[in-house]
Design a protein around this motif. Structure first.
Motif, PDB file in Angstrom:
ATOM      1  N   PRO A   7       3.596 -12.259   8.239  1.00 34.78           N
ATOM      2  CA  PRO A   7       4.367 -11.717   6.409  1.00 34.78           C
ATOM      3  C   PRO A   7       4.292 -13.328   5.569  1.00 34.78           C
ATOM      4  O   PRO A   7       4.596 -14.288   6.100  1.00 34.78           O
ATOM      5  N   ALA A   8       3.117 -13.785   4.574  1.00 40.03           N
ATOM      6  CA  ALA A   8       3.669 -13.776   3.329  1.00 40.03           C
ATOM      7  C   ALA A   8       3.080 -15.388   4.215  1.00 40.03           C
ATOM      8  O   ALA A   8       4.026 -16.789   4.698  1.00 40.03           O
ATOM      9  N   VAL A   9       2.293 -15.408   4.679  1.00 37.45           N
ATOM     10  CA  VAL A   9       1.018 -16.697   5.217  1.00 37.45           C
ATOM     11  C   VAL A   9       0.336 -17.083   4.034  1.00 37.45           C
ATOM     12  O   VAL A   9      -0.280 -16.724   2.877  1.00 37.45           O
ATOM     13  N   VAL A 232      -7.406  -6.501   0.286  1.00 39.84           N
ATOM     14  CA  VAL A 232      -8.404  -6.997  -1.053  1.00 39.84           C
ATOM     15  C   VAL A 232      -7.888  -8.348  -1.557  1.00 39.84           C
ATOM     16  O   VAL A 232      -6.725  -8.725  -1.234  1.00 39.84           O
ATOM     17  N   ALA A 233      -8.538  -8.760  -1.949  1.00 34.65           N
ATOM     18  CA  ALA A 233      -8.263 -10.925  -2.049  1.00 34.65           C
ATOM     19  C   ALA A 233      -9.387 -10.378  -3.574  1.00 34.65           C
ATOM     20  O   ALA A 233     -10.223 -10.835  -3.563  1.00 34.65           O
ATOM     21  N   GLY A 254      -1.380   1.540   0.942  1.00 41.67           N
ATOM     22  CA  GLY A 254      -0.729   0.895   1.607  1.00 41.67           C
ATOM     23  C   GLY A 254      -2.102  -0.257   2.099  1.00 41.67           C
ATOM     24  O   GLY A 254      -1.924  -0.552   2.666  1.00 41.67           O
ATOM     25  N   LEU A 255      -2.822  -0.891   0.538  1.00 43.32           N
ATOM     26  CA  LEU A 255      -3.178  -1.669   0.748  1.00 43.32           C
ATOM     27  C   LEU A 255      -2.947  -3.286   0.962  1.00 43.32           C
ATOM     28  O   LEU A 255      -1.903  -2.499  -0.071  1.00 43.32           O
ATOM     29  N   GLY A 256      -3.027  -3.837   1.276  1.00 45.03           N
ATOM     30  CA  GLY A 256      -3.152  -5.173   2.031  1.00 45.03           C
ATOM     31  C   GLY A 256      -3.798  -6.152   1.078  1.00 45.03           C
ATOM     32  O   GLY A 256      -4.209  -5.602  -0.309  1.00 45.03           O
ATOM     33  N   LEU A 257      -2.466  -7.002   0.512  1.00 44.94           N
ATOM     34  CA  LEU A 257      -3.214  -7.658  -1.072  1.00 44.94           C
ATOM     35  C   LEU A 257      -2.792  -9.284  -0.454  1.00 44.94           C
ATOM     36  O   LEU A 257      -2.580  -9.929   0.121  1.00 44.94           O
ATOM     37  N   TRP A 258      -4.252  -9.670  -0.944  1.00 43.35           N
ATOM     38  CA  TRP A 258      -4.351 -11.335  -1.052  1.00 43.35           C
ATOM     39  C   TRP A 258      -4.819 -11.653  -2.296  1.00 43.35           C
ATOM     40  O   TRP A 258      -5.803 -12.125  -3.086  1.00 43.35           O
ATOM     41  N   PRO A 259      -2.924 -12.040  -3.361  1.00 37.29           N
ATOM     42  CA  PRO A 259      -3.595 -12.853  -4.421  1.00 37.29           C
ATOM     43  C   PRO A 259      -3.807 -14.132  -4.226  1.00 37.29           C
ATOM     44  O   PRO A 259      -3.308 -15.292  -3.666  1.00 37.29           O
ATOM     45  N   MET A 294       6.557  -5.831   0.466  1.00 34.71           N
ATOM     46  CA  MET A 294       4.970  -6.187  -0.237  1.00 34.71           C
ATOM     47  C   MET A 294       4.758  -7.563   1.360  1.00 34.71           C
ATOM     48  O   MET A 294       3.735  -7.527   1.497  1.00 34.71           O
ATOM     49  N   ALA A 295       5.961  -8.274   1.533  1.00 36.52           N
ATOM     50  CA  ALA A 295       5.151  -9.522   2.376  1.00 36.52           C
ATOM     51  C   ALA A 295       4.326  -9.258   3.341  1.00 36.52           C
ATOM     52  O   ALA A 295       3.141 -10.389   3.356  1.00 36.52           O
ATOM     53  N   PRO A 296       4.741  -8.180   4.322  1.00 35.67           N
ATOM     54  CA  PRO A 296       3.833  -8.601   4.866  1.00 35.67           C
ATOM     55  C   PRO A 296       2.492  -8.413   4.932  1.00 35.67           C
ATOM     56  O   PRO A 296       1.283  -8.007   5.498  1.00 35.67           O
ATOM     57  N   ARG A 297       1.902  -7.814   3.650  1.00 32.38           N
ATOM     58  CA  ARG A 297       1.155  -7.167   3.371  1.00 32.38           C
ATOM     59  C   ARG A 297      -0.119  -8.010   2.261  1.00 32.38           C
ATOM     60  O   ARG A 297      -1.565  -9.095   1.684  1.00 32.38           O
ATOM     61  N   ILE A 298       0.529  -8.990   2.383  1.00 31.78           N
ATOM     62  CA  ILE A 298       0.570 -10.686   1.602  1.00 31.78           C
ATOM     63  C   ILE A 298      -0.227 -11.890   1.776  1.00 31.78           C
ATOM     64  O   ILE A 298       0.875 -12.561   3.053  1.00 31.78           O
ATOM     65  N   VAL A 299      -0.951 -12.353   1.501  1.00 32.92           N
ATOM     66  CA  VAL A 299      -2.043 -13.196   2.171  1.00 32.92           C
ATOM     67  C   VAL A 299      -1.911 -14.156   0.445  1.00 32.92           C
ATOM     68  O   VAL A 299      -3.319 -13.435   0.329  1.00 32.92           O
TER      69      VAL A 299
END
Length: 336
Positions: A7-9, A232-233, A254-259, A294-299
């Protein structure tokens, strides 16, 4: 779903403003220890940028370089062989830098729609103008990318691969905004259902989690999720209006998010990591999501590739992405 990263890397988009592949690999593993990536070094010239590099992965499809860009041809020539040699050398440098590494590791390739929008047919316009050419490119890329993933896995045996597919041209392809070779017209748009099928062909062949990156406007994130992307990034500065609505629906599904939030070019005054982390919190709330959940999905990433920045800022940007991820984790109460 379970994501292969912690999470959160933080990670990078891919391109860097260096020519020394060993230096670039050391910087990536030093500054992005939780999710390093294979560097792309377009400063070295044609064949090192995303389209030329990806074209060397194609199976039974060949390219050469013309003044107007990469062109599809019948058999491999000097340009393609040079690009293949460069990629092999990059993988050699990667293998040395990654010795003993264990954890998630990312590689980047161009997507089938962006390739089709860029590669020129031997006779005629860009490949995206022809249905058969689009289909053949996707099938060839799917096969070649699967082989590439297997090769990287051998060189980084402790790595858990994540594949980033770059699709900067996808919104323009869907909107019919790709210019003809002459520059006087625009090529016909590709139907979203076909674009989804082409992406699904490639994503389904990878055998690893796929993240789709695009720092363009109007990224069709729901389409990407349906095609099989786990995340998505994107450039968060562009998320407004219908784009925000589409992203909210996909993230809710459920989509992950790379902001992409760290500036890709050096600003006069670099932002503080906590300021950027608060912006990520704000984006989560705009998406009607709990930032902690959301943290586990955030990069965290830069807004786009760093090939156009200075070497000094590239290193600082990676460090800022890493500390921003840690600040976000601290704000939401995540133990790291």
């Amino acid at each position: 779903m379970s994501f292969p990263w912690k999470p959160a890397v933080a990670t990078g988009v891919g391109s860097l403003p260096y020519e020394d592949r060993d230096e670039a690999a050391r910087i990536v593993f030093g500054e992005l220890p939780d999710l390093p990536h294979l560097p792309e070094l377009p400063w070295r010239g044609a064949g090192s940028e995303i389209v030329g590099r990806t074209a060397t992965l194609l199976v039974d499809i060949h390219v050469d370089l013309q003044p107007s860009g990469w062109r599809l041809i019948d058999r491999a020539g000097a340009d393609e062989r040079r690009a293949r040699s460069t990629l092999r050398a990059d993988l050699d440098a990667l293998e040395i830098a990654a010795h003993g590494y264990s954890g998630p590791f990312k590689i980047q390739v161009g997507g089938p729609l962006t390739l089709a929008a860029t590669l020129q047919r031997t006779r005629g316009d860009r490949a995206v103008s022809d249905h058969g050419a689009r289909r053949d490119l996707a099938a060839s890329l799917a096969e070649g990318l699967a082989e590439h993933v297997a090769e990287v896995a051998k060189r980084v045996p402790g790595g858990s691969l994540v594949v980033q597919i770059d699709e900067p041209s996808l919104p323009a392809v869907l909107a019919g905004e790709i210019p003809t070779i002459s520059g006087w017209g625009r090529l016909r748009s590709v139907d979203p259902s076909e674009a989804e099928t082409l992406l699904s062909t490639v994503i389904g062949a990878v055998g690893a989690p796929v993240v789709v990156h695009s720092c363009a406007t109007r990224v069709p994130v729901s389409l990407l999720h349906r095609a099989g992307a786990v995340a998505v990034a994107i450039d968060v500065n562009l998320v407004e209006g219908e784009y925000l609505t589409d992203l909210a629906e996909a993230v809710d599904a459920g989509l992950g998010l790379w902001p992409g939030i760290v500036p890709s070019a050096a600003p006069e005054t670099p932002p503080a990591d906590r300021e950027l982390a608060q912006r990520i919190v704000g984006l989560c709330r705009r998406l009607d999501q709990d930032p902690a959940r959301m943290a586990p999905r955030i990069v965290v990433t830069p807004t786009c590739g760093l090939a156009g920045s200075s070497p000094t800022w590239a290193r600082q940007a990676y460090r800022l992405a890493r500390t921003t991820a840690r600040a976000f984790a601290d704000i939401v109460g995540l133990e790291q």
